[in-house]
Design a protein around this motif. Structure first.
Motif, short mmCIF file in Angstrom:
data_model
loop_
_atom_site.label_atom_id
_atom_site.label_comp_id
_atom_site.label_asym_id
_atom_site.label_seq_id
_atom_site.Cartn_x
_atom_site.Cartn_y
_atom_site.Cartn_z
N LEU A 115 -4.50 5.11 3.23
CA LEU A 115 -3.98 3.88 3.82
C LEU A 115 -2.48 3.98 4.08
O LEU A 115 -1.98 3.36 5.03
N ARG A 150 -8.64 -6.79 4.84
CA ARG A 150 -7.78 -5.63 4.60
C ARG A 150 -7.34 -5.55 3.15
O ARG A 150 -7.22 -4.46 2.56
N ASP A 180 -2.25 2.97 7.74
CA ASP A 180 -1.89 1.56 7.81
C ASP A 180 -0.46 1.35 7.33
O ASP A 180 -0.15 0.36 6.69
N PRO A 216 0.82 -1.22 0.00
CA PRO A 216 0.00 0.00 0.00
C PRO A 216 0.85 1.26 0.00
O PRO A 216 0.39 2.32 -0.41
N TYR A 276 -12.21 5.23 9.41
CA TYR A 276 -11.28 4.10 9.47
C TYR A 276 -11.23 3.52 10.88
O TYR A 276 -11.26 2.29 11.08
#
Length: 626
Positions: free
Chosen positions: A621, A608, A625, A17, A573
């Protein structure tokens, strides 16, 4: 150790990502440039450099095609930082390197080796140079000695309390065929074995909730099919050991490379909340279960919360100005132990006035819990796999393959998820992990021994492992740009001695039983509460949840994701993660589905990978993340 004069630079492959994923090693040396680690793992990755950046060097910006590389000057041997971002699309990542490069021909801990035993051999080669210092580092300085001894004392009480609690439940669910003595012995044996041979000795093995639920299911299956439970567990353990060996030899831990912070945050937050919930639930049961007098239940409540409060106070003293540095260090390191001893003394004083609280129930003798109804004596320690009171059917030997597969997956998930949390780059560990080696140690040194001795199987216990890590960590308060502070790891005292010592003490707990039975259960409920609360530190999910209590958005601490993601999108989120955590929490409270808990943790990975990217942009993201 300081960086050697030359490092080998692998190649970037854009797949994560962040725009950077797993790396393939380049066979030829590129330069002695500082290398970057785009994942939280040990493999070092870097762009193919068209020039040479000599170290040490001044800060400089070099543009290679569409990738900007900014190198910050660092002290020799320390962690280097390289800021990388792609201009199209806009994605940013801050990555850290290990100060020690990969050995020649090595691969990353979670990379596919492409050959039989490749990952396992790489783990052994990677960890072998550190084995001696894993022991000597425990007492290398006065500060390290204090950390080592205080962590050992604290974790001994935590592991003993957990073993006794789970041992009691094992006894209730299996008609005393497993009990407290077996659970203590299982934790001690597996912990000592793991301390001696594992790749990540900061992980703690012990009885866990999913294992308890799975044992209940397996026991009911044995009753339903009229086969003896303990011999059936021998075969289940042997099959599980066989399947786990296969996982270790064929690099199956590499699948965990798909686990991101999204899954890690939910899993660690869930386990922390479970500890807090169980501690509070245990205090509540004092008033409703066991017929305790109201005064006794109230005293137990006071002891629980005071033990927790004193431990938190002593933890804070270390960072304050009270006393001199030596006394502050002693209070901070031994705070939990002081709290337990203090309120054990208070409970003893109240006992003289006729107000008693439940004390620890430690077995006074080392003997099996189950009394064989046919002989009227305690069973033998060594289980006959072909049957105890009757012949064990041949078909059942192969039928145990099915529950063994479930137990294998349970151990695989518990072990690897806990190891991932321990090895996160945020913790700044300097010694490399060994995921495949850890699985092999479990398969050879845990499952067969527990099976033949009739002991509960142990797995990596997440909160106890994180508490072990936290007890060995030095933190610092870092001021954020734009306002606010954040607690970050400064260093971790990495060694094996605490793991070995606490489990040796656990094995000796039966000898120390006359003293341990003077400790109130409620004091250890306070320790559980302390472990749950302190394990929340550093979890960005909790940081974002706490933002909900700040009504003015301009007052938010200036975390990286606060500055780069719209507030509503950030809260969306967070709410999605909280919903996932709530569903998993509900599953742990429903006995019919509790056994499937690890399987649903595994489903967070495809969730995910396939669902979350449709809800949030790659840039969001990359910040939330990373």
């Amino acid at each position: 150790p300081p960086c050697p004069p030359q490092l080998h630079a692998p190649l970037f492959t854009p797949s994560s990502p962040l725009g950077y994923g797993a790396a393939q090693r380049n066979s030829a040396p590129q330069s002695n440039a500082t290398l970057a680690n785009t994942t939280r793992q040990y493999p070092m990755v870097s762009v193919p450099l068209k020039g040479v950046l000599d170290a040490p060097h001044p800060a400089k910006d070099v543009d290679f095609n569409s990738i900007d590389v900014k190198v910050e000057p660092v002290e020799p041997g320390s962690l280097s930082k390289i800021g990388l971002h792609r201009t199209t699309p806009q994605q940013k990542a801050l990555v850290r390197t290990w100060s020690r490069p990969l050995p020649e021909g090595d691969i990353g801990p979670l990379a596919w080796s492409g050959m039989f035993c490749g990952g396992l051999i790489a783990d052994i080669k990677r960890r072998a140079p550190y084995y001696k210092c894993d022991w000597t580092d425990a007492f290398a300085s006065s500060e390290q000695r204090a950390k080592t001894l205080s962590s050992t004392a604290f974790l001994f009480f935590a592991c003993l309390s957990a073993a006794l609690s789970f041992g009691t439940l094992f006894g209730e669910f299996t008609e005393q065929q497993l009990g407290a003595s077996e659970t203590i012995l299982a934790c001690a044996i597996s912990g000592i074995t793991y301390a001696l041979f594992a790749g990540q000795p900061l992980c703690i093995l012990g009885a866990t909730g999913p294992e308890l639920a799975y044992t209940l299911v397996f026991y009911n299956m044995c009753v339903q099919f009229d086969v003896e439970f303990l011999p059936a567990r021998v075969w289940q353990g042997l099959w599980t050991a066989f399947f786990t060996i296969i996982l270790a030899l064929f690099d199956c831990s590499a699948l965990m490379n798909h686990v991101t912070r999204f899954t890690e945050e939910i899993f660690s937050a869930l386990i922390a909340l479970l500890y807090i919930f169980e501690a509070l639930l245990s205090v509540t049961r004092m008033y409703t279960v066991g017929g305790h007098a109201r005064a006794s239940a109230f005293l137990a409540t006071i002891i629980c919360f005071c033990t927790y409060s004193f431990a938190m106070y002593f933890r804070a003293v270390k960072k304050g100005q009270l006393f001199n540095p030596t006394l502050r260090g002693i209070c901070g390191n031994y705070g939990v132990t002081f709290s337990i001893l203090t309120f054990s003394t208070i409970a003893y004083l109240f006992k003289e006035d006729g107000i008693t609280v439940p004390m620890l129930e430690v077995p006074l003798t080392l003997r099996p819990t189950w009394i064989n109804p046919k002989t009227g004596k305690a069973r033998d320690w060594l289980i006959n796999p072909m049957g105890i009171n009757k012949d064990f059917p041949t078909w059942a030997i192969f039928a145990t393959i099915i529950p063994a597969l479930g137990l294998t997956f349970l151990g695989y998930m518990d072990q690897n998820l806990t190891s991932l949390l321990i090895n996160r780059k945020d913790h700044k560990l300097k010694k490399p992990p060994g995921y495949h080696l850890d699985l092999l140690v479990c398969s050879l040194g845990v499952y067969p021994i527990c099976a033949f001795l009739g002991l509960p199987f142990t797995h990596a216990a997440t909160v106890r492992s994180m508490t072990h890590l936290i007890s060995l960590t030095n933190y610092e308060q870092v001021e954020l740009e734009g306002g606010g502070f954040v607690t970050r790891v400064h260093s971790v005292h990495e060694q094996r001695f605490t793991m070995l010592a606490m489990h040796v003490l656990l094995a000796l707990s039966l000898v120390m039983a006359p003293a341990l039975i003077l400790i109130p259960k409620s004091a250890l409920f306070g320790v559980f509460l302390y472990m749950g609360v302190t394990s929340m530190v550093g979890n960005e999910l909790f940081d974002r949840i706490f933002l909900w209590s700040i009504w003015k958005e301009e007052k938010y601490p200036r975390y990286d994701y606060v500055k780069s993601v719209q507030y509503l999108r950030m809260h969306k989120y967070t709410i999605f993660q909280v919903i996932c955590m709530a569903i998993l929490f509900a599953m742990t409270r429903i006995e019919a589905v509790a056994v499937a808990f690890p399987f649903f943790i595994g489903l967070l990975v495809p969730l995910r990978t396939h669902i979350v990217p449709k809800m949030f942009t790659p840039e969001e993201l990359a910040a939330l993340d990373s």
